[in-house]
Write a protein that holds these residues in place. Structure first.
Motif, PDB file in Angstrom:
ATOM      1  N   SER A   1     -13.356  -8.129  28.439  1.00  0.00           N
ATOM      2  CA  SER A   1     -14.482  -8.563  29.263  1.00  0.00           C
ATOM      3  C   SER A   1     -15.619  -7.548  29.295  1.00  0.00           C
ATOM      4  O   SER A   1     -16.787  -7.918  29.440  1.00  0.00           O
ATOM      5  N   TYR A   2     -15.306  -6.263  29.122  1.00  0.00           N
ATOM      6  CA  TYR A   2     -16.370  -5.247  29.197  1.00  0.00           C
ATOM      7  C   TYR A   2     -17.222  -5.227  27.940  1.00  0.00           C
ATOM      8  O   TYR A   2     -18.448  -5.079  28.017  1.00  0.00           O
TER       9      TYR A   2
ATOM     10  N   ASP B   1     -15.164  -1.304  35.111  1.00  0.00           N
ATOM     11  CA  ASP B   1     -16.172  -1.255  36.175  1.00  0.00           C
ATOM     12  C   ASP B   1     -16.030   0.026  36.996  1.00  0.00           C
ATOM     13  O   ASP B   1     -17.027   0.630  37.405  1.00  0.00           O
TER      14      ASP B   1
ATOM     15  N   ARG C   1     -19.438  -8.154  28.317  1.00  0.00           N
ATOM     16  CA  ARG C   1     -20.578  -7.859  29.200  1.00  0.00           C
ATOM     17  C   ARG C   1     -21.630  -7.029  28.465  1.00  0.00           C
ATOM     18  O   ARG C   1     -22.835  -7.210  28.659  1.00  0.00           O
TER      19      ARG C   1
ATOM     20  N   ASP D   1     -18.139 -13.455  37.607  1.00  0.00           N
ATOM     21  CA  ASP D   1     -17.105 -13.973  36.711  1.00  0.00           C
ATOM     22  C   ASP D   1     -17.085 -15.491  36.726  1.00  0.00           C
ATOM     23  O   ASP D   1     -17.636 -16.125  37.635  1.00  0.00           O
TER      24      ASP D   1
ATOM     25  N   PHE E   1     -23.944  -9.269  37.722  1.00  0.00           N
ATOM     26  CA  PHE E   1     -22.673  -9.606  37.093  1.00  0.00           C
ATOM     27  C   PHE E   1     -21.802 -10.434  38.032  1.00  0.00           C
ATOM     28  O   PHE E   1     -21.698 -10.140  39.226  1.00  0.00           O
TER      29      PHE E   1
ATOM     30  N   THR F   1     -17.155  -5.856  38.966  1.00  0.00           N
ATOM     31  CA  THR F   1     -18.144  -6.674  38.265  1.00  0.00           C
ATOM     32  C   THR F   1     -18.071  -8.157  38.623  1.00  0.00           C
ATOM     33  O   THR F   1     -18.876  -8.942  38.134  1.00  0.00           O
TER      34      THR F   1
ATOM     35  N   PRO G   1     -18.977 -13.105  31.487  1.00  0.00           N
ATOM     36  CA  PRO G   1     -18.046 -13.213  30.369  1.00  0.00           C
ATOM     37  C   PRO G   1     -17.044 -14.336  30.645  1.00  0.00           C
ATOM     38  O   PRO G   1     -16.682 -14.576  31.800  1.00  0.00           O
TER      39      PRO G   1
ATOM     40  N   ILE H   1     -25.051 -12.129  34.044  1.00  0.00           N
ATOM     41  CA  ILE H   1     -24.153 -12.040  32.882  1.00  0.00           C
ATOM     42  C   ILE H   1     -22.739 -12.434  33.285  1.00  0.00           C
ATOM     43  O   ILE H   1     -22.172 -11.877  34.233  1.00  0.00           O
TER      44      ILE H   1
END
Length: 302
Positions: A68-69, A179, A72, A88, A86, A154, A10, A8
């Motif tokens: 971003s959370y 995170d 996610r 980036d 996870f 993350t 973002p 995942i």
């Protein structure tokens, strides 16, 4: 190695970095039929769809709410894998990233999450800027995060989807520190947290004062919100924050020496002096952010 993995990512614009990440994910040693890549567009103005179309394993999802959370969380909600990985959109996973992450996560019973190693790289490896040196010495020390603070960043983290289903998703209200809040929640549920030195990604060091200033402001505000949400007493929260602010006003002698020790031994005396100056300047900038937030929100105690 028969676990299906959902990666995942973002993203907010940054097509160039995203394509580097997706290219590295296409070169994984993990069986290609056993993982998917979910890119969650968090309001980009750039045309991510066309960029992602060249990568067969990647699919695009959308999350309009900024953060971003919460992005996610959108990825988690559509993930097919029993394992969630996870990273980036500015990170470059090593070819064995998935294989080693899955192996570590599966190596012990009751493992809640694995935090992998994050290696920084500079725009010019021969002449890193003072800000790049500061970024490397200060942030994303996953071993320290796991051992001292009970969480993993993350940018490089693995967990089981069943763990998320038990402890809950990321706190979508947080813009930073989500995170940390989630990892500590996993720890409180009795899960084991592991650091993996061979589950590696490369991460670009921030190179400008603007970037590091934004990072400091974001992390301090995120930490403030995590502490506020976890506190059962407003009076106790503001009392502790005041003591924290007072403590931060003293020179950061110990942490400065620790950061200097963690830097490359090849640094010149001039580079070390510049880095020390950056440590002091950024420390007090962070303290000022906390002071502003404290007095801005003090009215909520009454």
């Amino acid at each position: 190695m028969d676990k299906f993995v959902s990666v995942i990512i973002p993203v907010l614009n940054n097509i160039e970095g995203l394509c580097q990440t997706l290219s590295a994910l296409d070169k994984q040693t993990y069986p290609s039929q056993l993982y998917e890549v979910i890119v969650v567009d968090n309001g980009s103005s750039q045309d991510l769809k066309s960029a992602i179309a060249q990568f067969d394993r990647a699919r695009l999802s959308y999350e309009e709410c900024p953060g971003s959370y919460i992005a996610r969380n959108q990825g988690i909600s559509i993930a097919k894998g029993e394992i969630l990985a996870f990273t980036d959109s500015d990170c470059i996973p090593e070819p064995d990233w998935l294989a080693n992450g899955v192996k570590c996560l599966s190596s012990v019973d009751n493992c809640g999450l694995v935090a992998g190693k994050i290696n920084f790289f500079y725009q010019n490896p021969q002449r890193p800027t003072t800000v790049e040196l500061y970024d490397r010495a200060t942030f994303l020390n996953q071993k320290k995060y796991i051992e001292q603070y009970r969480y993993g960043a993350t940018a490089n983290m693995f967990t089981w989807k069943k763990v998320v289903e038990e402890v809950g998703y990321f706190n979508g209200e947080l813009k930073s520190g989500g995170d940390k809040e989630w990892g500590q929640r996993v720890s409180r549920h009795g899960y084991i947290l592991l650091y993996s030195s061979d589950t590696c990604i490369a991460h670009p060091a921030r190179s400008s004062w603007q970037e590091i200033s934004q990072k400091i402001a974001r992390t301090r505000m995120g930490g403030y919100e995590v502490d506020r949400l976890s506190s059962q007493s407003k009076l106790l929260f503001y009392g502790r924050k005041l003591l924290t602010i007072i403590w931060r006003l003293k020179p950061p002698t110990k942490s400065a020496l620790e950061k200097l020790k963690e830097c490359d031994r090849s640094l010149t005396v001039i580079q070390k002096i510049k880095l020390l100056g950056a440590i002091l300047a950024i420390h007090y900038q962070g303290a000022w952010v906390e002071i502003e937030m404290y007095f801005k929100n003090l009215k909520y105690i009454f």
